[in-house]
Design an enzyme around this catalytic site. Sequence first.
Site, PDB file in Angstrom:
ATOM      1  N   GLY A  77     -31.384  40.275  41.418  1.00 51.96           N
ATOM      2  CA  GLY A  77     -31.885  38.950  41.089  1.00 51.96           C
ATOM      3  C   GLY A  77     -32.269  38.847  39.617  1.00 51.96           C
ATOM      4  O   GLY A  77     -32.319  39.850  38.897  1.00 51.96           O
TER       5      GLY A  77
ATOM      6  N   TRP B  91     -35.909  39.786  31.424  1.00 55.17           N
ATOM      7  CA  TRP B  91     -35.095  39.722  30.205  1.00 55.17           C
ATOM      8  C   TRP B  91     -33.830  38.901  30.392  1.00 55.17           C
ATOM      9  O   TRP B  91     -33.276  38.403  29.420  1.00 55.17           O
ATOM     10  CB  TRP B  91     -34.788  41.129  29.701  1.00 55.17           C
ATOM     11  N   ASN B  92     -33.352  38.741  31.633  1.00 59.24           N
ATOM     12  CA  ASN B  92     -32.298  37.756  31.881  1.00 59.24           C
ATOM     13  C   ASN B  92     -32.807  36.376  31.477  1.00 59.24           C
ATOM     14  O   ASN B  92     -32.129  35.619  30.778  1.00 59.24           O
ATOM     15  CB  ASN B  92     -31.901  37.711  33.364  1.00 59.24           C
TER      16      ASN B  92
ATOM     17  N   GLU C 257     -26.986  49.872  34.843  1.00 56.62           N
ATOM     18  CA  GLU C 257     -26.345  48.890  33.961  1.00 56.62           C
ATOM     19  C   GLU C 257     -25.722  49.594  32.758  1.00 56.62           C
ATOM     20  O   GLU C 257     -26.074  50.732  32.424  1.00 56.62           O
ATOM     21  CB  GLU C 257     -27.405  47.871  33.510  1.00 56.62           C
TER      22      GLU C 257
ATOM     23  N   HIS D 272     -25.320  50.696  29.119  1.00 52.38           N
ATOM     24  CA  HIS D 272     -26.343  50.976  28.113  1.00 52.38           C
ATOM     25  C   HIS D 272     -25.989  50.213  26.830  1.00 52.38           C
ATOM     26  O   HIS D 272     -24.923  50.438  26.254  1.00 52.38           O
ATOM     27  CB  HIS D 272     -26.415  52.479  27.834  1.00 52.38           C
TER      28      HIS D 272
ATOM     29  N   HIS E 280     -25.710  46.091  38.957  1.00 53.18           N
ATOM     30  CA  HIS E 280     -25.890  45.276  37.754  1.00 53.18           C
ATOM     31  C   HIS E 280     -24.585  44.588  37.347  1.00 53.18           C
ATOM     32  O   HIS E 280     -23.501  44.982  37.798  1.00 53.18           O
ATOM     33  CB  HIS E 280     -26.395  46.163  36.620  1.00 53.18           C
TER      34      HIS E 280
END
Length: 203
Positions: free
Chosen positions: A7, A11-12, A81, A83, A151
């Site tokens: 979700g 930072w998104n 995710e 890097h 991710h």
Amino acid sequence: MCLLRHGESLWNRENRFTGWVDVPLTDKGREEAIRAGLLLRGYRFDVAYTSRLERAIETLELVMLAMGYRVPVIKDEHLNERHYGDLQGLNKDEIAKTYGEEQVRLWRRSFRARPPNGESLEDTQRRTVPFFKNTILLDLVNGKNVLVVAHGNSLRSIIMYLEDVPEDKVPQLEIPTGQPIVYDVYWDQEAHMLKIRSKSVLR
């Protein structure tokens, strides 16, 4: 098999490069995770895989809570995710002012462009796809239903492999937060490879 991006994270929402930094979900992100779990209530999973990053782990926990049952969970950094190196924590719009929008677009969406001291999507795929083949695929071949919560870029790299997405189509491959992608897959004994019967995006 279901692939699910975590979700929305803090930072998104703030439009920052996150990468391997542990950032919590927002309230919206938690709502997305719960909604994903409700959408998946009609499915029965045998095992779940997630990264070592908190936003994916929390998403999976909320998904299982909403589904109403728990499954064994395997956490592995190979699903982390991409890097982003020196860009981690920086605002994407501000970086675009410094390096130019086209350079930032390449760093974010191309297959081979590598941000300073970070990973390209190609680098990410070098760790995600072998992990998929050596672990997740074995569960699928053995008839297990698998949930993978990870991710945007780790999932993009796996989807490239699964769907044989060509490199020039990668920039258009978007993975929204909190939206389950369900594959009906089977193992083709003659071809000795995983094949897809159908794909559906739950909304």
